[in-house]
Structure formats: structure tokens, C-alpha cells
Design a protein around this motif. Structure first.
Motif, PDB file in Angstrom:
ATOM      1  N   LEU A   1      -3.441  -2.201  -8.794  1.00 53.38           N
ATOM      2  CA  LEU A   1      -2.389  -2.124  -9.819  1.00 53.38           C
ATOM      3  C   LEU A   1      -2.976  -1.928 -11.205  1.00 53.38           C
ATOM      4  CD1 LEU A   1       0.336  -4.718  -8.851  1.00 53.38           C
ATOM      5  CD2 LEU A   1       0.667  -2.311  -9.376  1.00 53.38           C
ATOM      6  N   THR A   2      -4.063  -2.634 -11.497  1.00 51.22           N
ATOM      7  CA  THR A   2      -4.695  -2.507 -12.820  1.00 51.22           C
ATOM      8  C   THR A   2      -5.193  -1.080 -13.033  1.00 51.22           C
ATOM      9  OG1 THR A   2      -5.337  -4.831 -12.714  1.00 51.22           O
ATOM     10  CG2 THR A   2      -6.479  -3.474 -14.331  1.00 51.22           C
ATOM     11  N   LEU A   3      -5.778  -0.509 -11.985  1.00 49.55           N
ATOM     12  CA  LEU A   3      -6.286   0.864 -12.082  1.00 49.55           C
ATOM     13  C   LEU A   3      -5.129   1.852 -12.299  1.00 49.55           C
ATOM     14  CD1 LEU A   3      -8.719   2.749 -11.934  1.00 49.55           C
ATOM     15  CD2 LEU A   3      -8.476   2.782  -9.444  1.00 49.55           C
ATOM     16  N   LEU A   4      -4.048   1.678 -11.540  1.00 47.00           N
ATOM     17  CA  LEU A   4      -2.894   2.577 -11.702  1.00 47.00           C
ATOM     18  C   LEU A   4      -2.287   2.438 -13.099  1.00 47.00           C
ATOM     19  CD1 LEU A   4      -1.174   2.297  -8.207  1.00 47.00           C
ATOM     20  CD2 LEU A   4      -1.990   4.400  -9.266  1.00 47.00           C
ATOM     21  N   LYS A   5      -2.167   1.205 -13.573  1.00 48.02           N
ATOM     22  CA  LYS A   5      -1.594   0.995 -14.914  1.00 48.02           C
ATOM     23  C   LYS A   5      -2.457   1.667 -15.975  1.00 48.02           C
ATOM     24  CE  LYS A   5       0.643  -3.463 -14.095  1.00 48.02           C
ATOM     25  NZ  LYS A   5       0.635  -4.872 -14.480  1.00 48.02           N
ATOM     26  N   HIS A   6      -3.763   1.604 -15.778  1.00 49.38           N
ATOM     27  CA  HIS A   6      -4.700   2.257 -16.709  1.00 49.38           C
ATOM     28  C   HIS A   6      -4.396   3.761 -16.787  1.00 49.38           C
ATOM     29  CE1 HIS A   6      -8.488   3.895 -18.242  1.00 49.38           C
ATOM     30  NE2 HIS A   6      -8.595   4.591 -17.117  1.00 49.38           N
ATOM     31  N   HIS A   7      -4.227   4.398 -15.626  1.00 56.13           N
ATOM     32  CA  HIS A   7      -3.934   5.841 -15.617  1.00 56.13           C
ATOM     33  C   HIS A   7      -2.552   6.134 -16.215  1.00 56.13           C
ATOM     34  CE1 HIS A   7      -7.572   7.090 -13.697  1.00 56.13           C
ATOM     35  NE2 HIS A   7      -7.360   6.363 -12.606  1.00 56.13           N
ATOM     36  N   PHE A   8      -1.574   5.258 -15.941  1.00 57.59           N
ATOM     37  CA  PHE A   8      -0.229   5.500 -16.495  1.00 57.59           C
ATOM     38  C   PHE A   8      -0.190   5.269 -18.008  1.00 57.59           C
ATOM     39  CE2 PHE A   8       1.422   5.029 -12.046  1.00 57.59           C
ATOM     40  CZ  PHE A   8       2.018   6.283 -11.993  1.00 57.59           C
ATOM     41  N   ARG A   9      -1.107   4.433 -18.517  1.00 59.99           N
ATOM     42  CA  ARG A   9      -1.179   4.296 -19.977  1.00 59.99           C
ATOM     43  C   ARG A   9      -1.668   5.603 -20.605  1.00 59.99           C
ATOM     44  NH1 ARG A   9      -2.536  -1.035 -19.171  1.00 59.99           N
ATOM     45  NH2 ARG A   9      -4.772  -0.603 -19.036  1.00 59.99           N
ATOM     46  N   GLN A  10      -2.599   6.265 -19.922  1.00 60.48           N
ATOM     47  CA  GLN A  10      -3.125   7.533 -20.449  1.00 60.48           C
ATOM     48  C   GLN A  10      -2.181   8.699 -20.175  1.00 60.48           C
ATOM     49  OE1 GLN A  10      -7.035   7.443 -18.570  1.00 60.48           O
ATOM     50  NE2 GLN A  10      -7.936   6.924 -20.547  1.00 60.48           N
ATOM     51  N   HIS A  11      -1.404   8.589 -19.094  1.00 61.44           N
ATOM     52  CA  HIS A  11      -0.468   9.668 -18.716  1.00 61.44           C
ATOM     53  C   HIS A  11       0.900   9.050 -18.454  1.00 61.44           C
ATOM     54  CE1 HIS A  11      -4.130  12.049 -18.138  1.00 61.44           C
ATOM     55  NE2 HIS A  11      -4.575  11.040 -17.416  1.00 61.44           N
TER      56      HIS A  11
ATOM     57  N   ILE B   1      -7.007   1.495  -3.110  1.00 58.57           N
ATOM     58  CA  ILE B   1      -5.812   1.172  -2.310  1.00 58.57           C
ATOM     59  C   ILE B   1      -6.232   0.825  -0.888  1.00 58.57           C
ATOM     60  CG2 ILE B   1      -3.660   2.079  -1.300  1.00 58.57           C
ATOM     61  CD1 ILE B   1      -3.266   3.715  -3.836  1.00 58.57           C
ATOM     62  N   SER B   2      -7.181   1.594  -0.364  1.00 57.71           N
ATOM     63  CA  SER B   2      -7.662   1.345   0.992  1.00 57.71           C
ATOM     64  C   SER B   2      -8.358  -0.019   1.081  1.00 57.71           C
ATOM     65  CB  SER B   2      -8.597   2.490   1.378  1.00 57.71           C
ATOM     66  OG  SER B   2      -9.374   2.127   2.470  1.00 57.71           O
TER      67      SER B   2
ATOM     68  N   SER C   1       0.843  -1.217   0.000  1.00 59.63           N
ATOM     69  CA  SER C   1       0.000   0.000   0.000  1.00 59.63           C
ATOM     70  C   SER C   1       0.868   1.253   0.000  1.00 59.63           C
ATOM     71  CB  SER C   1      -0.910   0.023   1.232  1.00 59.63           C
ATOM     72  OG  SER C   1      -1.737  -1.120   1.243  1.00 59.63           O
ATOM     73  N   ASN C   2       1.960   1.199   0.737  1.00 58.87           N
ATOM     74  CA  ASN C   2       2.902   2.315   0.782  1.00 58.87           C
ATOM     75  C   ASN C   2       3.456   2.606  -0.624  1.00 58.87           C
ATOM     76  OD1 ASN C   2       4.819   4.214   1.711  1.00 58.87           O
ATOM     77  ND2 ASN C   2       6.350   2.609   1.959  1.00 58.87           N
ATOM     78  N   VAL C   3       3.832   1.542  -1.334  1.00 59.84           N
ATOM     79  CA  VAL C   3       4.373   1.711  -2.692  1.00 59.84           C
ATOM     80  C   VAL C   3       3.289   2.241  -3.641  1.00 59.84           C
ATOM     81  CG1 VAL C   3       5.268   0.460  -4.695  1.00 59.84           C
ATOM     82  CG2 VAL C   3       6.235   0.041  -2.429  1.00 59.84           C
ATOM     83  N   LEU C   4       2.070   1.717  -3.507  1.00 60.81           N
ATOM     84  CA  LEU C   4       0.972   2.183  -4.366  1.00 60.81           C
ATOM     85  C   LEU C   4       0.745   3.690  -4.168  1.00 60.81           C
ATOM     86  CD1 LEU C   4      -1.491  -0.811  -3.773  1.00 60.81           C
ATOM     87  CD2 LEU C   4      -0.227  -0.343  -5.890  1.00 60.81           C
ATOM     88  N   GLN C   5       0.864   4.150  -2.907  1.00 64.28           N
ATOM     89  CA  GLN C   5       0.713   5.582  -2.622  1.00 64.28           C
ATOM     90  C   GLN C   5       1.827   6.397  -3.292  1.00 64.28           C
ATOM     91  OE1 GLN C   5      -1.789   6.959  -1.519  1.00 64.28           O
ATOM     92  NE2 GLN C   5      -2.819   5.743   0.041  1.00 64.28           N
ATOM     93  N   HIS C   6       3.051   5.855  -3.259  1.00 66.11           N
ATOM     94  CA  HIS C   6       4.172   6.528  -3.936  1.00 66.11           C
ATOM     95  C   HIS C   6       3.882   6.664  -5.432  1.00 66.11           C
ATOM     96  CE1 HIS C   6       7.543   7.203  -1.153  1.00 66.11           C
ATOM     97  NE2 HIS C   6       7.071   6.175  -0.469  1.00 66.11           N
ATOM     98  N   LEU C   7       3.371   5.582  -6.033  1.00 64.80           N
ATOM     99  CA  LEU C   7       3.083   5.602  -7.473  1.00 64.80           C
ATOM    100  C   LEU C   7       2.005   6.642  -7.786  1.00 64.80           C
ATOM    101  CD1 LEU C   7       3.101   1.768  -8.294  1.00 64.80           C
ATOM    102  CD2 LEU C   7       4.930   3.414  -8.672  1.00 64.80           C
ATOM    103  N   CYS C   8       1.001   6.750  -6.891  1.00 66.18           N
ATOM    104  CA  CYS C   8      -0.061   7.753  -7.038  1.00 66.18           C
ATOM    105  C   CYS C   8       0.496   9.153  -7.170  1.00 66.18           C
ATOM    106  CB  CYS C   8      -0.925   7.799  -5.785  1.00 66.18           C
ATOM    107  SG  CYS C   8      -2.151   6.591  -5.787  1.00 66.18           S
TER     108      CYS C   8
END
Length: 319
Positions: A285-295, A271-272, A245-252
Motif C-alpha cells: 500500500l505504501t508503494l502504491l500510494k507513493h506512485h499515486f502521489r506522483q501520478h 504484491i506477490s 491482493s486482488n484489490v491491489l492488482q486493480h489499483l495497479c
């Protein structure tokens, strides 16, 4: 024509692939290994007992004596002592199998078990303490950084994901060594592993960074192997929901300028939910990857954390 990337090699107790090499003429096929993992790895089957000349079928052997330094003796004929041949074969194979990235051992085996193998007194009564298979012990002493695991423990999704993460890291390191260790290549490697290391052991991640930070006057050939040993030790510690969760927050943090307020709220909610054990790791992770594909972000794009093993293995669906 582009060549398909070669699959990482993993040595494995031959009985786990369904080879009829056990003392009773049977096998102990692990479907996880023979069906699922066989698509992603080149397996190198090894049966030390057959290799040192014990027949099939054969009288079983067992560990006798001191749990720290047992002997491998025949169960019916105590004059059969294969301790030395098994240890010698372990050393020989550790030298020969220089290109493997992992080893899956047969649990409870007096030759191949990694831990808690039964040890007996000379009179046949079991000792309280467990031992390590003679062959496995000799092999692992020669290749201390190699990811090793027992077949039974791979049924645990956390241990399975951890082992295979280490196998692919080991493979990446072998490729780096093949292309050449330079200060630049070491720094780039560490940079790519930043968030994966942070998920496994945040404190150790910093230590590894300091090790490379002091590299200015050191030969990369000398510091590289030290760095790699510590990297493998760090990855051995299983990541937790809290550290993930800590790493996911960093990626955010890399998306904060890019996505809308609503999207940010959704990411935080997911994440929560992951941290509380409601959804598996694959969901945030899937949600974050989706946003990183767009940005796209070049630094995040090279992070091993986002894909430390092939997606189709679905290892993070059960985490």
C-alpha cells in the motif's frame, strides 16, 4: 478557525476503561482501549449492572437456564433475578445512544458478553452451550447494524482492523445522513467504498451495486437504510490476503500508463510477497500510494480503501 473533526463515539463496558465497577470492586482495564484507542475515539462508558442498582461490591450474577433465553440470577441468592431490568436497560441505552459508531463489550460477562458466556443449570452445573449477556442481547437487537466487538477479540490484529474499519464506515454513514441522502450522495458513497467492499466480499460488492442501480424509481430515504445494512454486513466479513491482493492488482491498473516497466515489476513483486505472507499489507500500500502521489488519479484519490482509518493507528502493519 477550523474545527477539529469530532471523534467517532464508541460505547464501552466501563470496567474496560479502568472504572472500579465490577462485582468485586475492581476493573478489567484494557490498555488497548484506555491508552491506544482513546486518542481516536470518544468513549462512552456504561456499566449496566451498576446502572440498574446493583451495588459495588455485589454478589456476582450468572446466566441460568436455557442458553437461548437464560435468566440472570444471583450466584448466592437465587431469588435475585435481574433479567428484566438488564434487558430493559439495554433497550433504553440502544435508544439513547443513537450517535455512537460502535460498542466494545466485556467478554464472558453475564450482562455484556456477546458470545460463549457460561450458562448454568439451576443446580449449578454448567450447560455445554454458551449464551449472550442479557444487556448486550437487548442492545444489539435494537441496533443490528452497529459494529460490536468484545475486548479480548480486539487483541487479534485482523479482528481489530475489521472492527475499526466498520466503526469509521458507520461514522461516515452518519455524516452522510446528516448532510442528506440523495441518489447522488448514495452513488458517490458507494463509489468511494468500491475497493474496500471488494476486499471484504467481492460478490456482495456487486449485489450492493445492483441495489443502487435500481434506484431510479425508489426514494433514497427508503433504499439508503437497506443499502447501509447490507454494507455493514459485507464489511463484517474479514478481508484476506487473497482478496486484498486482488484489490491491489486493480489499483495497479490505474498506473499502467504512468509508471516505468521497472516500477511495475517492483509493485508486482511486493504484491506477490504480501500474498505469500512475507510482508504486511502496509508495504504494497505504501508503494502504491507513493506512485499515486506522483501520478494522481481523481477516482483513486477518493477511495476509502487506501485509508479506512487513521494512519497512526498502524492497523495494517500487522495484517
Amino acid at each position: 478557525m477550523s474545527h477539529a473533526p469530532t471523534k467517532p463515539k464508541i460505547a464501552i463496558s466501563a470496567c474496560l476503561l479502568g472504572h472500579d465497577v465490577r462485582y468485586d470492586g475492581g476493573h478489567k482495564e484494557s490498555r488497548l482501549c484506555s491508552r491506544t484507542l482513546a486518542d481516536y475515539f470518544d468513549f462512552v462508558p456504561v456499566c449496566p449492572e451498576v446502572a440498574i442498582g446493583l451495588g459495588i461490591p455485589r454478589q456476582p450474577i450468572r446466566l441460568v437456564g436455557n442458553a437461548e433465553k437464560p435468566q440472570a440470577l444471583g450466584t448466592r441468592d437465587l431469588t435475585l433475578d435481574v433479567t428484566q431490568p438488564l434487558a430493559a436497560y439495554g433497550q433504553k441505552m440502544a435508544a439513547e445512544l443513537g450517535d455512537i459508531c460502535g460498542y466494545i463489550f466485556m467478554h464472558k460477562s453475564p450482562s455484556c458478553g456477546l458470545e460463549r458466556v457460561k450458562v448454568y443449570h439451576a443446580n449449578g452445573a454448567p450447560i455445554d452451550a454458551g449464551g449472550r449477556g442479557i444487556y448486550a442481547q437487548a442492545f444489539c437487537l435494537q441496533q443490528p447494524d452497529l459494529p460490536v466487538e468484545e475486548d479480548g477479540r480486539l487483541n487479534d490484529p485482523v479482528l481489530r482492523e475489521n472492527f475499526l474499519t466498520r466503526v469509521f464506515a458507520y461514522s461516515a454513514w452518519q455524516q452522510l445522513r446528516h448532510t442528506g441522502l440523495t441518489r447522488r450522495s448514495l452513488t458517490d458513497f458507494h463509489s468511494r467504498y468500491k475497493y474496500l467492499l471488494m476486499a471484504h466480499n467481492p460478490v456482495q460488492y456487486k449485489t450492493l451495486g445492483h441495489l443502487l442501480g435500481n434506484m431510479a424509481h425508489t426514494d433514497p430515504q427508503e433504499i439508503g437504510p437497506r443499502y447501509f445494512s447490507e454494507l455493514m454486513a459485507t464489511l463484517k466479513k474479514c478481508a484476506t490476503r487473497r482478496t486484498h491482493s486482488n484489490v491491489l492488482q486493480h489499483l495497479c491498473g490505474y498506473l499502467k500508463q504512468a509508471i516505468s516497466h521497472e516500477d511495475k515489476q517492483e509493485v508486482q513483486q511486493v504484491i506477490s510477497q504480501y500474498r505469500l505472507g512475507i510482508v504486511p499489507l502496509v508495504v504494497p500500500l505504501t508503494l502504491l500510494k507513493h506512485h499515486f502521489r506522483q501520478h494522481p488519479d481523481p477516482y483513486i484519490a477518493q477511495q476509502v480503501y487506501l485509508q479506512p482509518h487513521p494512519e497512526n493507528l498502524s492497523l495494517r502493519n500487522a495484517l
